[in-house]
Design a protein around this motif. Structure first.
Motif, PDB file in Angstrom:
ATOM      1  N   GLN B  29       0.667  -1.013  -0.093  1.00 42.69           N
ATOM      2  CA  GLN B  29       0.049  -0.087  -0.047  1.00 42.69           C
ATOM      3  C   GLN B  29       1.019   1.330  -0.099  1.00 42.69           C
ATOM      4  O   GLN B  29       0.509   2.095  -0.618  1.00 42.69           O
ATOM      5  N   THR B  35      -0.774  -4.965   2.367  1.00 46.74           N
ATOM      6  CA  THR B  35      -2.303  -5.880   2.869  1.00 46.74           C
ATOM      7  C   THR B  35      -1.887  -7.306   2.334  1.00 46.74           C
ATOM      8  O   THR B  35      -1.226  -7.489   1.272  1.00 46.74           O
ATOM      9  N   SER B  68      -9.103  -6.360   7.475  1.00 52.29           N
ATOM     10  CA  SER B  68      -9.424  -5.283   6.681  1.00 52.29           C
ATOM     11  C   SER B  68     -10.354  -5.587   5.394  1.00 52.29           C
ATOM     12  O   SER B  68     -10.686  -4.808   4.384  1.00 52.29           O
ATOM     13  N   SER B  69     -10.865  -6.871   5.240  1.00 53.51           N
ATOM     14  CA  SER B  69     -11.452  -7.252   4.094  1.00 53.51           C
ATOM     15  C   SER B  69     -12.936  -7.165   4.373  1.00 53.51           C
ATOM     16  O   SER B  69     -13.090  -6.844   5.477  1.00 53.51           O
ATOM     17  N   SER B  78      -8.150 -10.221   4.736  1.00 55.08           N
ATOM     18  CA  SER B  78      -7.156  -9.538   4.555  1.00 55.08           C
ATOM     19  C   SER B  78      -6.662  -8.557   5.562  1.00 55.08           C
ATOM     20  O   SER B  78      -7.599  -8.553   6.735  1.00 55.08           O
ATOM     21  N   THR B  80      -4.115  -5.511   7.167  1.00 51.90           N
ATOM     22  CA  THR B  80      -3.096  -4.564   6.572  1.00 51.90           C
ATOM     23  C   THR B  80      -2.432  -4.158   7.529  1.00 51.90           C
ATOM     24  O   THR B  80      -2.911  -3.822   8.745  1.00 51.90           O
ATOM     25  N   ALA B 130      -7.651   0.507   8.220  1.00 47.74           N
ATOM     26  CA  ALA B 130      -7.813  -0.993   8.320  1.00 47.74           C
ATOM     27  C   ALA B 130      -9.080  -1.325   8.937  1.00 47.74           C
ATOM     28  O   ALA B 130      -9.794  -2.131   8.388  1.00 47.74           O
TER      29      ALA B 130
END
Ligand SMILES: Cc1cc2nc3c(=O)[nH]c(=O)nc-3n(C[C@H](O)[C@H](O)[C@H](O)COP(=O)(O)OP(=O)(O)OC[C@H]3O[C@@H](n4cnc5c(N)ncnc54)[C@H](O)[C@@H]3O)c2cc1C
Ligand code: FES
Lengths: 169, 284
Positions: B29, B35, B68-69, B78, B80, B130
């Motif tokens: 990122q 991520t 964070s997904s 995910s 991050t 996140a």
């Protein structure tokens, strides 16, 4: 030091009545006595500037109070040979600069328009004279500028803490 | 019951043993934030926005990391991560194909149901995006249930902005009012410069009918909460997530204790009236 050539002449100057209404609607003037707004309108003019125009330059005499009506302005500082650092951006409803109130009345930063900008500017020499003649207005405006300085100082401290936080190992 | 209230199956909650997952991709990122995606086909992890996992790098150690997904796709998980210490640096250096351990999800999620029918205002600083990203994604899936959705996003500099694709997409489709500001920039950056706090008094939302999700460095949350209270938002509708160090993640070791609260078990999401006084105490 002369007024910088980069500050262009007004494109448009409003009549005192329109200016009074415009001034009364700006957050800097919120709650001011009608007579005081009227007196300030007599020192004011409305201007538009294109992107890239410098409203003020570091080191030059601070002779103007700028009240932003529309558009974005960046406060910048330039080190020789380096990119200009943007310290803060200012937007609709904000006030650009307070050096006009405090000796030695010189700007400390550059202020550059990022977009088309519409603003009201007040002649600071005449405004200071007005403040001296009318102590009630003088006190009121001094407190308003003081509040801006305190607000800006608090935001700058927050900015420093955040930058410092990110820099932790 | 609304979809947002749907019960979450928590397969490994309470367990202190992580399961192995293979990293399917690593997306950079920024210079120090990645991520990491895993595709847990065999053991999908259902979670709610704001929950976190304990992520284990074998041979290095474990750290609490928010998910964070998108909660609607538990088959893609995910995290991050910003490199600050041993574990997070090791996570930043991972290659696809590596196996990591994950246990979770843990913790109290964001109160999205409470925000239904109200304006949802999300304020983030730095990597704070996140933990709130799943909440934004979920709210956008049920856009009609919310009033305005506003995102105020701060970053140290333009190069520290995370989730740029999301920001561009949300900005373009106008379903969410996105305001980005950075602490410092050089000329050429056309956006705002200044702390995220400065946006709070001016951005349009109804302070009396809104729920705030606030995530970032504690000092940023302090300044933001002050500005929100000043605008008339009640303390009980300002929610923050506290990211103090954790060990067990399940309320048994006491490592994350803050006053009477265990952040892993009682949080990490708290309302401002629950934690403001605790954050004032220097030693905690
Ligand atoms: C509920 C929860 C959710 C979290 N979610 C995330 C997430 O999504 N992504 C993420 O990157 N981190 C997240 N964290 C933070 C992460 O768990 C910690 O930063 C953890 O300590 C990192 O472990 P480490 O071994 O890499 O660093 P440590 O060895 O624990 O710390 C190394 C150094 O970094 C400093 N440090 C620790 N944490 C931070 C920080 N957050 N910011 C700046 N400096 C710090 C320490 O003071 C120390 O000097 C979360 C924490 C919690 C409690
Ligand atoms: S991390 Fe062990 S009690 Fe919270």
């Amino acid at each position: 030091m002369a007024t910088p050539a980069a500050v262009p002449a007004p494109l448009q100057a409003g009549d005192p009545d329109t200016l009074r209404v415009t001034l009364a609607g700006h957050p800097f003037c919120a709650g001011l006595e009608v007579a005081h707004v009227q007196a300030m309108a007599e020192l004011a003019s409305e201007h538009t500037f294109g992107p890239g125009t410098f409203l003020l330059r570091r080191g030059y005499a601070a002779r103007t109070l700028f009240l932003l009506l529309q558009g974005d302005v960046s406060l910048e500082i330039v080190e020789p040979g380096a990119d200009a650092i943007v310290l803060e951006t200012l937007h609709e409803g904000e006030t650009v600069g307070w050096s006009w109130l405090f000796p030695p009345h010189r700007w400390s930063f550059d202020a550059r328009c990022l977009s088309p900008v519409r603003l009201v500017q007040l002649d600071a020499d005449r405004l200071r004279a007005l403040m001296a003649r009318d102590p009630a207005l003088g006190r009121d405006l001094a407190v308003r500028v003081g509040q801006l300085v305190v607000q800006r100082l608090q935001l700058t401290r927050a900015q420093l803490v955040e930058i410092q936080h990110h820099d932790r190992p | 019951m609304t979809v947002l209230d749907a019960p979450v199956e928590v397969p490994t909650r309470g367990a202190l043993t992580s399961r192995p997952y293979q990293v399917s991709s690593v997306r950079h990122q920024t210079h120090d934030i990645v991520t990491i995606d895993v595709a847990p086909q065999q053991h999908p992890i259902a979670f709610k926005p704001g929950q976190f996992d304990m992520v284990y790098v074998y041979g290095v150690g474990e750290a609490a990391i928010s998910i964070s997904s998108d909660p609607a796709t538990p088959g893609l998980l995910s995290h991050t991560i910003r490199a600050v210490g041993w574990v997070t640096k090791a996570l930043n250096d991972l290659q696809p194909g590596t196996t990591i351990g994950i246990r979770g999800p843990y913790g109290r999620p964001w109160p999205l149901e409470e925000a239904e029918g109200k304006d949802l205002v999300v304020i983030t600083g730095g990597i704070g995006m996140a933990p709130v990203r799943p909440a934004i994604v979920q709210a956008l899936r049920h856009r009609e249930r919310f009033g305005r959705i506003v995102l105020l996003k701060g970053a140290r500099s333009p190069r520290d902005l995370v989730f740029r694709d999301d920001l561009d997409r949300w900005h373009a489709d106008r379903s969410i009012d996105v305001h980005v500001t950075v602490d410092s920039a050089v000329r050429g950056w056309s956006g705002r410069v200044g702390v995220v706090t400065k946006l709070i008094p001016r951005v349009p939302f109804d302070p009396e009918n809104s729920v705030i999700l606030l995530c970032g460095p504690e000092v940023m949350m302090w300044f933001s909460a002050e500005a929100l209270l000043g605008r008339g938002v009640p303390a009980e509708r300002i929610y923050v997530t506290l990211e103090r160090n954790m060990k067990c993640g399940v309320g048994s070791c006491g490592h994350c204790q803050l006053g009477s609260k265990f952040l892993c078990r009682d949080g990490p999401v708290f309302s401002w009236d629950e934690v403001a006084a605790l954050l004032d105490v220097r030693e905690l």
